[in-house]
Structures are given as structure tokens and as C-alpha cells.
Design a protein around this motif. Structure first.
Motif, PDB file in Angstrom:
ATOM      1  N   CYS A  49      -9.627   4.190   0.372  1.00  0.00           N
ATOM      2  CA  CYS A  49      -9.979   4.205  -1.041  1.00  0.00           C
ATOM      3  C   CYS A  49     -10.548   5.580  -1.357  1.00  0.00           C
ATOM      4  O   CYS A  49     -10.965   6.313  -0.450  1.00  0.00           O
ATOM      5  N   LEU A  50     -10.553   5.934  -2.618  1.00  0.00           N
ATOM      6  CA  LEU A  50     -10.928   7.274  -3.054  1.00  0.00           C
ATOM      7  C   LEU A  50     -12.240   7.213  -3.819  1.00  0.00           C
ATOM      8  O   LEU A  50     -12.377   6.424  -4.757  1.00  0.00           O
ATOM      9  N   ALA A  51     -13.221   8.026  -3.413  1.00  0.00           N
ATOM     10  CA  ALA A  51     -14.553   7.990  -4.036  1.00  0.00           C
ATOM     11  C   ALA A  51     -14.882   9.329  -4.674  1.00  0.00           C
ATOM     12  O   ALA A  51     -15.338  10.262  -3.997  1.00  0.00           O
ATOM     13  N   PHE A  68     -14.296  14.418   2.478  1.00  0.00           N
ATOM     14  CA  PHE A  68     -14.664  13.875   3.784  1.00  0.00           C
ATOM     15  C   PHE A  68     -13.952  12.541   4.010  1.00  0.00           C
ATOM     16  O   PHE A  68     -13.639  11.822   3.063  1.00  0.00           O
ATOM     17  N   LEU A  69     -13.758  12.211   5.283  1.00  0.00           N
ATOM     18  CA  LEU A  69     -13.210  10.921   5.677  1.00  0.00           C
ATOM     19  C   LEU A  69     -14.351  10.112   6.287  1.00  0.00           C
ATOM     20  O   LEU A  69     -14.974  10.550   7.267  1.00  0.00           O
ATOM     21  N   VAL A  70     -14.643   8.960   5.692  1.00  0.00           N
ATOM     22  CA  VAL A  70     -15.825   8.190   6.090  1.00  0.00           C
ATOM     23  C   VAL A  70     -15.423   6.751   6.398  1.00  0.00           C
ATOM     24  O   VAL A  70     -14.948   6.026   5.514  1.00  0.00           O
ATOM     25  N   LYS A 119     -11.810  -3.834   0.080  1.00  0.00           N
ATOM     26  CA  LYS A 119     -10.712  -4.124   0.999  1.00  0.00           C
ATOM     27  C   LYS A 119     -10.426  -2.962   1.950  1.00  0.00           C
ATOM     28  O   LYS A 119      -9.773  -3.147   2.987  1.00  0.00           O
ATOM     29  N   ALA A 120     -10.881  -1.764   1.614  1.00  0.00           N
ATOM     30  CA  ALA A 120     -10.535  -0.562   2.376  1.00  0.00           C
ATOM     31  C   ALA A 120     -11.284  -0.517   3.712  1.00  0.00           C
ATOM     32  O   ALA A 120     -12.345  -1.108   3.879  1.00  0.00           O
ATOM     33  N   ASP A 121     -10.710   0.215   4.660  1.00  0.00           N
ATOM     34  CA  ASP A 121     -11.340   0.430   5.961  1.00  0.00           C
ATOM     35  C   ASP A 121     -12.086   1.754   6.022  1.00  0.00           C
ATOM     36  O   ASP A 121     -13.011   1.915   6.817  1.00  0.00           O
ATOM     37  N   PHE A 122     -11.653   2.704   5.198  1.00  0.00           N
ATOM     38  CA  PHE A 122     -12.334   3.997   5.173  1.00  0.00           C
ATOM     39  C   PHE A 122     -12.253   4.603   3.772  1.00  0.00           C
ATOM     40  O   PHE A 122     -11.475   4.163   2.927  1.00  0.00           O
ATOM     41  N   ILE A 123     -13.083   5.601   3.554  1.00  0.00           N
ATOM     42  CA  ILE A 123     -13.259   6.189   2.231  1.00  0.00           C
ATOM     43  C   ILE A 123     -12.925   7.665   2.279  1.00  0.00           C
ATOM     44  O   ILE A 123     -13.343   8.386   3.196  1.00  0.00           O
ATOM     45  N   ALA A 138       0.804  -1.217   0.000  1.00  0.00           N
ATOM     46  CA  ALA A 138       0.000   0.000   0.000  1.00  0.00           C
ATOM     47  C   ALA A 138       0.836   1.266   0.000  1.00  0.00           C
ATOM     48  O   ALA A 138       1.850   1.382   0.686  1.00  0.00           O
ATOM     49  N   ARG A 139       0.358   2.202  -0.792  1.00  0.00           N
ATOM     50  CA  ARG A 139       0.839   3.578  -0.759  1.00  0.00           C
ATOM     51  C   ARG A 139      -0.378   4.421  -0.426  1.00  0.00           C
ATOM     52  O   ARG A 139      -1.192   4.721  -1.309  1.00  0.00           O
ATOM     53  N   PRO A 140      -0.569   4.777   0.847  1.00  0.00           N
ATOM     54  CA  PRO A 140      -1.763   5.554   1.209  1.00  0.00           C
ATOM     55  C   PRO A 140      -1.887   6.790   0.336  1.00  0.00           C
ATOM     56  O   PRO A 140      -0.894   7.381  -0.092  1.00  0.00           O
ATOM     57  N   SER A 141      -3.126   7.186   0.059  1.00  0.00           N
ATOM     58  CA  SER A 141      -3.350   8.343  -0.803  1.00  0.00           C
ATOM     59  C   SER A 141      -2.641   9.573  -0.254  1.00  0.00           C
ATOM     60  O   SER A 141      -2.731   9.893   0.943  1.00  0.00           O
TER      61      SER A 141
END
Length: 387
Positions: free
Chosen positions: A121-123, A187-189, A161-165, A92-95
Motif C-alpha cells: 500500500c502507498l502512504a 521507504f519500504l516498511v 490488507k497490505a503486508d508492507f507499506i 492486484a496490480r503491485p505499485s
């Protein structure tokens, strides 16, 4: 001008290439067949990446990351790009946009992502808003100390697979010379937030083991403290932190192209027809020669854009040129590889057809080739407009 890698950069390339060959290649056939990366395999790869200091290599050292500069990240992504995408994304390379976290957000989302405890993950993309990000319909309405979100996102990579969006939604409008325009906020969700549903998206032909999902927000309440950056400034936040993601696509495309070229040249050198290796026929060798020129040019454009980013001089057009050149080159090369392998290139006993399918998406995500051309054209024409 200096085109040689430093000793440290050369060591990085050697380390990552050995890691890819030893830890990722052996699992590619399984992932291609099942469209899944087994959890035990993912855990071993993740731990090995952490042991080598490759995990969160894009994050600053003071935050616990690897502290690689843009050129280092481009070299890292280039080598990882040789492997199946589902496997390489375990490293992983966090955003980068998470570096916009402040206060408690850093403890809750940024630092756990760097430590490998949580993944993001990015939405952004929606059924009616792809290249035109500002046309998104998902809205976040402020109600006291919370935002209430309603809408839908799709093509959201690895949301399963992500824990937050990291969510982008409309929070208002502003008047411009061309009329009203949506104001977007980040936002962080957390994925377990009530009102948020994550569902599998359509099965893609490209990148087996790396899934896209659909997100549904139904009166989903998000604390105001989850706002990333300033309200209405989400588009600026995207531009500041996400522009360089096109460098990732470029570097990945170059890395995959190197592997495809190596395999194709080896095949052309040993496959015989009419009493000689097919590499001796100009109909085989000349197209590959042209593509080798394109590959080297795309590699240089990618590293140049990364260097400019490190110098604080990169423009959106620099990223766009690298992505356009590399992704288009990869598409042409994988097609030529199948032509060189002939019928065997389309058989599942060889990985060529899989690489061909994977290459196709690189011209679409993180900005289509048409959007890259638009960015380049605007920058080169702007100084001449009005004269």
C-alpha cells in the motif's frame, strides 16, 4: 491513425470482461451490504486472476509479471472498473514504484508482490498534506544505519490488507527560489515493524469493501537498506512511477460509466410513462446523448494518454486531462442515472445509488480535479509566459 484494437487487445478485453461478470459481479451485493470481501472469496478471485495471467499484469515479463504495455493496462483497468472496487482490487496490480527496488529489495518486496505472496500500500497523504504533498510532517531521521520515523498518515487505501507499506517521509530541506522546501524520501516498511500502528480510518461512503486506514509512526526504526531510491529524491520517484496512476482512475471511471450507461439505457427503454417508454421523451434522451459524447471523449483521451506513455511522449497534462474528463463525466452520468431511474435510483434494491456514491471519490483521490486543472493550465500557459 488507427483507432481499432488489435486482435490481442480485443482478446484481453473479452477475457477481463468475462472474468468480471463471472467472478466479481456475483459478490457485489454481499460486499455492498457488509463492507467486507470475505477471505475465501478473495482467495478464489486471486487464484482465478493468476490462472488467467491478470495478476501483476503491469509488471515486466522478465520479473514474472504480465508485461502489458500502458494501453493494455488501461484496457484491463477499464474492464475491471465495471465492478465493485473492493473486489477488483483483489486482482492486484503491485505499485509501479516497486520497480525502483534494487538488490535485496527485489527479493524481499518486489518479486513476492508480483507472485501474489505479499501486497503493498502507498502512504503519502496526511491530515495536513493532501494535494500539497511537500507539506507532509512525517519525518525520517538518519541515525547510523537506521532511520527513525515519527508522524501520521491517513486515507491510506487497503493498509488493513497490505503486508508492507511504501512510505514517503521528510528527510531534510533544500533552499529554492521560493524559500526552504522539504526533501522527501521513499521507504519500504513491513507492517509488523515495531513503532508502526495501523488503525481503521473513518468509514467511507464510497467503494464498499475497500478500506482506508490511519498509520502512526512512533520512533519507528527502519533499516537504511529499506530506502527506496536516493535520499531526498522521493518526489522525483513519485513523478517517475506514479504519474500514470491517474490513468488508472480515468480508465476505471470510463469502465464504470459504460456499465452505468448500459443500465440506464435499458431502464429508459422499458420504463413506460404516459403510454410510451421514457426514452422517447427528449428530457430523458437528450441529456443521455450529451453524456454519451462525454463518455466516448473520455475513453479516447484515456487511451491516447496511455499510447503516449508507451511512446515515451506522455506529459503530466496528458494524464491530468484524461483523469479530469473521465472522473467529472462519471459524476455527471451517475447523477443523471438516478434522475432517469427516479425514486428507484435511490433504493438499495438497485445498485444505482452505490455507483453514484462511488463516483464521487474519483474527483478527489490521485489528485483533485482542481489539481488536474492546475497541471493542465501550467503546461498550456508556460510557452506564453514572459512574452
Amino acid at each position: 491513425m488507427q483507432f481499432a484494437l488489435t486482435e490481442e487487445q480485443s482478446m484481453l478485453v473479452e477475457t477481463v470482461r468475462r472474468f468480471v461478470e463471472e467472478e466479481l459481479y456475483p459478490h457485489e451485493a454481499l460486499v455492498e451490504r457488509t463492507d467486507e470481501v470475505p477471505e475465501d472469496v478473495a482467495a478464489r478471485i486471486r487464484q482465478k486472476a493468476m490462472d488467467l495471467g491478470l495478476y501483476a499484469a503491469n509488471m515486466p515479463v522478465e520479473l514474472g509479471g504480465g508485461g502489458l504495455d500502458a494501453v493494455g493496462i488501461a484496457l484491463l483497468e477499464r474492464e475491471l472498473g465495471r465492478a465493485n472496487y473492493g473486489l477488483q482490487m483483489v486482482v492486484a496490480r503491485p505499485s509501479n514504484i516497486l520497480q525502483g527496488c534494487v538488490g535485496e529489495q527485489r527479493e524481499r518486496w518486489l518479486l513476492p508482490a508480483i507472485r501474489g505472496e505479499r501486497t503493498d500500500c502507498l502512504a503519502m497523504t496526511e491530515p495536513g498534506a493532501g494535494s500539497d504533498v511537500r507539506s507532509m510532517k512525517t519525518r525520517a531521521v538518519r541515525k547510523g544505519e537506521r532511520y527513525v520515523v515519527n508522524g501520521q498518515k491517513h486515507f491510506i487505501s487497503h493498509a488493513d490488507k497490505a503486508d508492507f507499506i511504501i512510505l514517503f517521509a521528510v528527510t531534510g530541506t533544500e533552499e529554492t527560489r521560493r524559500g526552504p522546501r522539504n526533501q522527501i524520501s521513499g521507504f519500504l516498511v513491513d507492517k509488523d515493524t515495531p513503532g508502526l500502528t495501523v488503525r481503521p480510518g473513518p468509514q467511507a461512503l464510497s467503494h464498499r469493501g475497500y478500506h482506508n486506514c490511519e498509520l502512526y509512526f512512533d520512533d519507528c526504526e527502519i533499516p537504511a537498506g529499506n530506502l527506496l531510491g536516493e535520499e531526498g529524491k522521493g518526489f522525483d520517484l513519485m513523478s517517475e512511477w506514479l504519474g500514470a496512476t491517474r490513468l488508472t482512475v480515468a480508465a476505471t471511471s470510463v469502465g464504470r460509466a459504460r456499465r452505468v450507461m448500459d443500465e440506464t439505457l435499458a431502464w429508459a427503454g422499458q420504463r413506460k410513462q404516459f403510454g410510451q417508454p421514457i426514452s422517447q421523451f427528449q428530457g430523458v434522451s437528450f441529456p443521455l446523448a450529451d453524456l454519451m459524447v462525454e463518455l466516448e471523449a473520455a475513453d479516447l483521451l484515456t487511451l491516447r494518454a496511455a499510447w503516449l506513455l508507451d511512446q515515451g511522449k506522455a506529459t503530466d497534462a496528458d494524464f491530468a486531462m484524461a483523469k479530469l474528463a473521465a472522473s467529472e463525466m462519471l459524476g455527471r452520468l451517475t447523477d443523471r442515472a438516478i434522475q432517469t431511474f427516479g425514486g428507484m435510483g435511490l433504493m438499495d434494491t438497485l445498485p444505482i445509488a452505490g455507483w453514484w456514491k462511488d463516483a464521487r471519490v474519483e474527483r478527489i483521490w490521485d489528485g483533485t480535479s482542481e489539481i488536474q486543472r492546475l497541471i493542465i493550465a501550467r503546461q498550456m500557459l508556460r510557452p506564453h509566459e514572459g512574452k
